[in-house]
Design an enzyme around this catalytic site. Structure first.
Site, PDB file in Angstrom:
ATOM      1  N   HIS A 272       5.750  18.251 -16.676  1.00 15.30           N
ATOM      2  CA  HIS A 272       6.797  16.868 -16.652  1.00 15.30           C
ATOM      3  C   HIS A 272       7.839  16.758 -15.808  1.00 15.30           C
ATOM      4  O   HIS A 272       8.211  16.043 -15.222  1.00 15.30           O
ATOM      5  CB  HIS A 272       7.284  16.916 -18.367  1.00 15.30           C
TER       6      HIS A 272
ATOM      7  N   HIS B 290       0.791  -1.293  -0.103  1.00 17.59           N
ATOM      8  CA  HIS B 290      -0.095   0.007   0.101  1.00 17.59           C
ATOM      9  C   HIS B 290       0.803   1.197   0.030  1.00 17.59           C
ATOM     10  O   HIS B 290       1.654   1.467   0.754  1.00 17.59           O
ATOM     11  CB  HIS B 290      -1.078  -0.173   1.297  1.00 17.59           C
TER      12      HIS B 290
ATOM     13  N   TYR C  11       5.659  11.732 -23.494  1.00 18.43           N
ATOM     14  CA  TYR C  11       4.952  11.733 -22.488  1.00 18.43           C
ATOM     15  C   TYR C  11       4.008  10.571 -22.081  1.00 18.43           C
ATOM     16  O   TYR C  11       3.040  10.995 -21.155  1.00 18.43           O
ATOM     17  CB  TYR C  11       4.067  13.182 -22.312  1.00 18.43           C
ATOM     18  N   ALA C  12       4.242   9.411 -22.482  1.00 21.55           N
ATOM     19  CA  ALA C  12       3.631   8.308 -22.084  1.00 21.55           C
ATOM     20  C   ALA C  12       4.214   7.800 -20.963  1.00 21.55           C
ATOM     21  O   ALA C  12       4.983   6.766 -20.976  1.00 21.55           O
ATOM     22  CB  ALA C  12       3.678   7.272 -23.263  1.00 21.55           C
ATOM     23  N   ASN C  13       3.890   8.593 -19.749  1.00 20.37           N
ATOM     24  CA  ASN C  13       4.550   8.032 -18.345  1.00 20.37           C
ATOM     25  C   ASN C  13       3.350   8.179 -17.458  1.00 20.37           C
ATOM     26  O   ASN C  13       2.695   9.113 -17.500  1.00 20.37           O
ATOM     27  CB  ASN C  13       5.661   9.048 -18.122  1.00 20.37           C
TER      28      ASN C  13
ATOM     29  N   ASP D 138       7.771   5.687 -21.022  1.00 20.28           N
ATOM     30  CA  ASP D 138       8.156   5.270 -22.267  1.00 20.28           C
ATOM     31  C   ASP D 138       9.692   5.077 -22.548  1.00 20.28           C
ATOM     32  O   ASP D 138      10.240   5.362 -21.433  1.00 20.28           O
ATOM     33  CB  ASP D 138       7.806   6.464 -23.120  1.00 20.28           C
TER      34      ASP D 138
END
Length: 129
Positions: free
Chosen positions: A96, A20, A118-120, A28
């Site tokens: 970012h 937890h 920006y595929a994060n 990316d």
């Protein structure tokens, strides 16, 4: 042998160790990976595996109580932004550079082959009860 779910032994083992509040960065190929967290690098070729495929597989197995992504994804990678907004209702967007700073506290980094910007996303693990 596992029948279904995440078959990569390194990733399945790393997921089993999460608790937890632990952070999981799904990123990316261009995202700087901080020193410290365990890294499972799934990147094979540009675009393989995709950010979407990896994220969908993770969300089938993880309890996620929160998530953070870069605000730039909305303008620079609308398919990834749509996926994040659809699948993560409590998603928070930050610049970012702020997201990169947050990643130093991640427990696990999963690097995809995604080659679009920006595929994060930084996921925060929840509990199933």
């Amino acid at each position: 042998m596992k029948r279904s779910g995440i078959l990569n032994r390194h990733l399945a083992g790393a997921l089993a160790e999460l608790g937890h509040g632990d952070g999981v960065l799904v990123c990316d190929v261009g995202m700087p990976i901080p020193a410290g967290p365990r890294v499972v690098d799934l990147a094979f070729r540009a675009g393989i595996p995709s950010f979407a495929d990896v994220l969908e597989g993770l969300l089938d197995e993880l309890v996620v109580e929160g998530a953070t992504a870069a605000s730039e994804v909305r303008e620079r990678n609308t398919p990834a932004a749509r996926l994040l907004e659809e699948r993560l209702p409590d998603l928070v967007f930050v610049p970012h550079d702020e997201l990169k700073a947050f990643t130093t506290g991640a427990r696990l980094v999963i690097r995809t082959g995604e080659a679009r910007p920006y595929a994060n996303v930084l996921l925060r693990c929840g509990v199933f009860f």
